[in-house]
Design an enzyme around this catalytic site. Structure first.
Site, PDB file in Angstrom:
ATOM      1  N   ILE A 139      20.873  48.828  -3.091  1.00 33.67           N
ATOM      2  CA  ILE A 139      20.675  48.112  -1.838  1.00 33.67           C
ATOM      3  C   ILE A 139      20.330  49.140  -0.769  1.00 33.67           C
ATOM      4  O   ILE A 139      20.647  50.318  -0.908  1.00 33.67           O
ATOM      5  CB  ILE A 139      21.911  47.264  -1.435  1.00 33.67           C
ATOM      6  CG1 ILE A 139      23.180  48.120  -1.382  1.00 33.67           C
ATOM      7  CG2 ILE A 139      22.086  46.081  -2.339  1.00 33.67           C
ATOM      8  CD1 ILE A 139      24.425  47.329  -0.983  1.00 33.67           C
ATOM      9  N   ASP A 140      19.664  48.683   0.270  1.00 35.46           N
ATOM     10  CA  ASP A 140      19.185  49.606   1.303  1.00 35.46           C
ATOM     11  C   ASP A 140      20.329  50.347   1.994  1.00 35.46           C
ATOM     12  O   ASP A 140      21.470  49.879   2.019  1.00 35.46           O
ATOM     13  CB  ASP A 140      18.377  48.848   2.357  1.00 35.46           C
ATOM     14  CG  ASP A 140      17.117  48.231   1.778  1.00 35.46           C
ATOM     15  OD1 ASP A 140      16.532  48.834   0.866  1.00 35.46           O
ATOM     16  OD2 ASP A 140      16.736  47.138   2.233  1.00 35.46           O
ATOM     17  N   LYS A 141      19.995  51.473   2.581  1.00 33.12           N
ATOM     18  CA  LYS A 141      20.963  52.290   3.316  1.00 33.12           C
ATOM     19  C   LYS A 141      21.737  51.470   4.338  1.00 33.12           C
ATOM     20  O   LYS A 141      22.960  51.575   4.450  1.00 33.12           O
ATOM     21  CB  LYS A 141      20.235  53.444   4.004  1.00 33.12           C
ATOM     22  CG  LYS A 141      21.110  54.275   4.931  1.00 33.12           C
ATOM     23  CD  LYS A 141      20.281  55.276   5.726  1.00 33.12           C
ATOM     24  CE  LYS A 141      21.129  56.019   6.740  1.00 33.12           C
ATOM     25  NZ  LYS A 141      20.336  56.919   7.605  1.00 33.12           N
ATOM     26  N   THR A 143      22.148  48.222   4.445  1.00 32.99           N
ATOM     27  CA  THR A 143      22.770  47.013   3.894  1.00 32.99           C
ATOM     28  C   THR A 143      24.113  47.396   3.287  1.00 32.99           C
ATOM     29  O   THR A 143      24.213  48.386   2.567  1.00 32.99           O
ATOM     30  CB  THR A 143      21.873  46.380   2.812  1.00 32.99           C
ATOM     31  OG1 THR A 143      20.620  46.022   3.396  1.00 32.99           O
ATOM     32  CG2 THR A 143      22.523  45.134   2.223  1.00 32.99           C
ATOM     33  N   ARG A 239      14.810  40.201   3.635  1.00 37.91           N
ATOM     34  CA  ARG A 239      14.266  40.547   4.949  1.00 37.91           C
ATOM     35  C   ARG A 239      12.846  40.007   5.122  1.00 37.91           C
ATOM     36  O   ARG A 239      12.495  39.462   6.180  1.00 37.91           O
ATOM     37  CB  ARG A 239      14.312  42.057   5.134  1.00 37.91           C
ATOM     38  CG  ARG A 239      15.729  42.608   5.082  1.00 37.91           C
ATOM     39  CD  ARG A 239      15.781  44.118   4.827  1.00 37.91           C
ATOM     40  NE  ARG A 239      15.206  44.873   5.927  1.00 37.91           N
ATOM     41  CZ  ARG A 239      15.009  46.193   5.881  1.00 37.91           C
ATOM     42  NH1 ARG A 239      15.312  46.875   4.773  1.00 37.91           N
ATOM     43  NH2 ARG A 239      14.509  46.814   6.926  1.00 37.91           N
TER      44      ARG A 239
END
Length: 303
Positions: A139-141, A143, A239
């Site tokens: 998962i993104d930084k 998130t 997103r």
């Protein structure tokens, strides 16, 4: 040293694709990894290089050169981890916002991988190599939320296959701009690289299939608390799909408005629920996590 394995194709195996055949012979290796070895020209059939789509024949002699495992070059670091569950096969961690999952050029320290290397020592799958040991998905930084970490290759293959089959339960919660009118919305639009900005993803005709199921949790003035269930797992999927229905995520500096009165550190997005078939017990397990402080603080302000 590299390991050399030899196989002789028997009658009932004739007609199988080469990559499928090797997958059945090497049960602890994923088909994608075998395809990678084939592309590196480390597989020969009757002393001749073949592609993965080659159909094997009876009495074919198949030789595969399996690369020796590389020693991990990422430094273990004693960084606190929020462990939700752990057994001999896997680890479920609750990643904090602003933590990078795995090292990349220019950033080899203070990532989740550095922390799990310290915690798990040598008990991590090697499928994704020296930079992403044990990492099945990411998962993104910015998130926060639940992540699966595989401790061995069998667990990794099982979880990766479930991701591929879209059978894993993945639910996120987020806050978006605007008041969403519909209680439930399903967005089925393909996602690919933005042709005008390669650092972004976008809805594109020739993109990969992407499906997100949205549901309203609570409406506020000018904002909505939403839940999203992923049917697929494309980069930035929630997103991009939220933007496509004109409700970008609060704090999303890439796809949302630049003005942010709540001063968040990136998008307000939390991976809240994770469910899958356990690699060993073969039973369905599900994990849930509390909304993090940064998320709850915004809800309290919206009230």
């Amino acid at each position: 040293m590299d390991e050399i394995r030899e196989f002789l194709v028997i009658d009932e195996e004739e007609g199988d694709r080469l990559d499928v055949y090797l997958s059945s012979q090497l049960g602890d290796m994923s088909r994608s990894y075998i395809q990678k070895i084939i592309k590196e020209k480390k597989v020969k059939v009757n002393n001749k290089e073949q592609k993965g789509k080659y159909l094997v024949k009876e009495d074919d002699k198949v030789v595969i050169e399996i690369p020796a495992p590389k020693l991990l070059e990422v430094t273990p670091q004693d960084i606190p981890i929020d462990i939700v569950y752990e057994d001999s096969d896997l680890l479920i961690v609750n990643k904090q916002q602003d933590v990078v999952v795995h090292p990349a050029p220019g950033n080899y320290e203070n990532t989740l991988v550095n922390a799990i290397l310290y915690h798990c020592k040598d008990n991590l799958s090697s499928i994704n190599g020296i930079i992403r040991p044990g990492i099945v998905h990411r998962i993104d930084k910015d998130t926060s939320g639940l992540l699966m970490i595989a401790k061995n290759n069998n667990a990794h293959n099982s979880l990766a296959e479930q991701l591929k089959d879209h059978s894993i339960t993945r639910e996120y919660e987020f806050i978006c701009h605007g008041v969403v009118k519909e209680d439930k919305i399903t967005v089925d639009r393909p996602i690919g690289r933005n042709p005008k900005d390669r650092l972004k993803m976008a809805i594109v005709k020739d993109g990969r299939n992407a499906v997100t199921h949205f549901e309203v949790v609570k409406r506020y003035e000018n904002f909505t608390h939403m839940r999203a269930r992923l049917e697929t797992g494309r980069t930035h999927q929630i997103r991009v799909h939220a933007l496509s229905i004109n409700h970008p995520l609060l704090g999303d500096n890439v796809y949302g408005p630049k003005n942010n009165k709540f001063k968040t550190n990136g998008q307000t997005l939390h991976a809240k629920k994770l469910g899958f078939i356990h690699p060993s017990s073969k039973e369905y397990v599900e994990f849930d996590s509390q909304l993090p402080t940064y998320f709850q603080d915004i809800i309290n302000k919206l009230k």
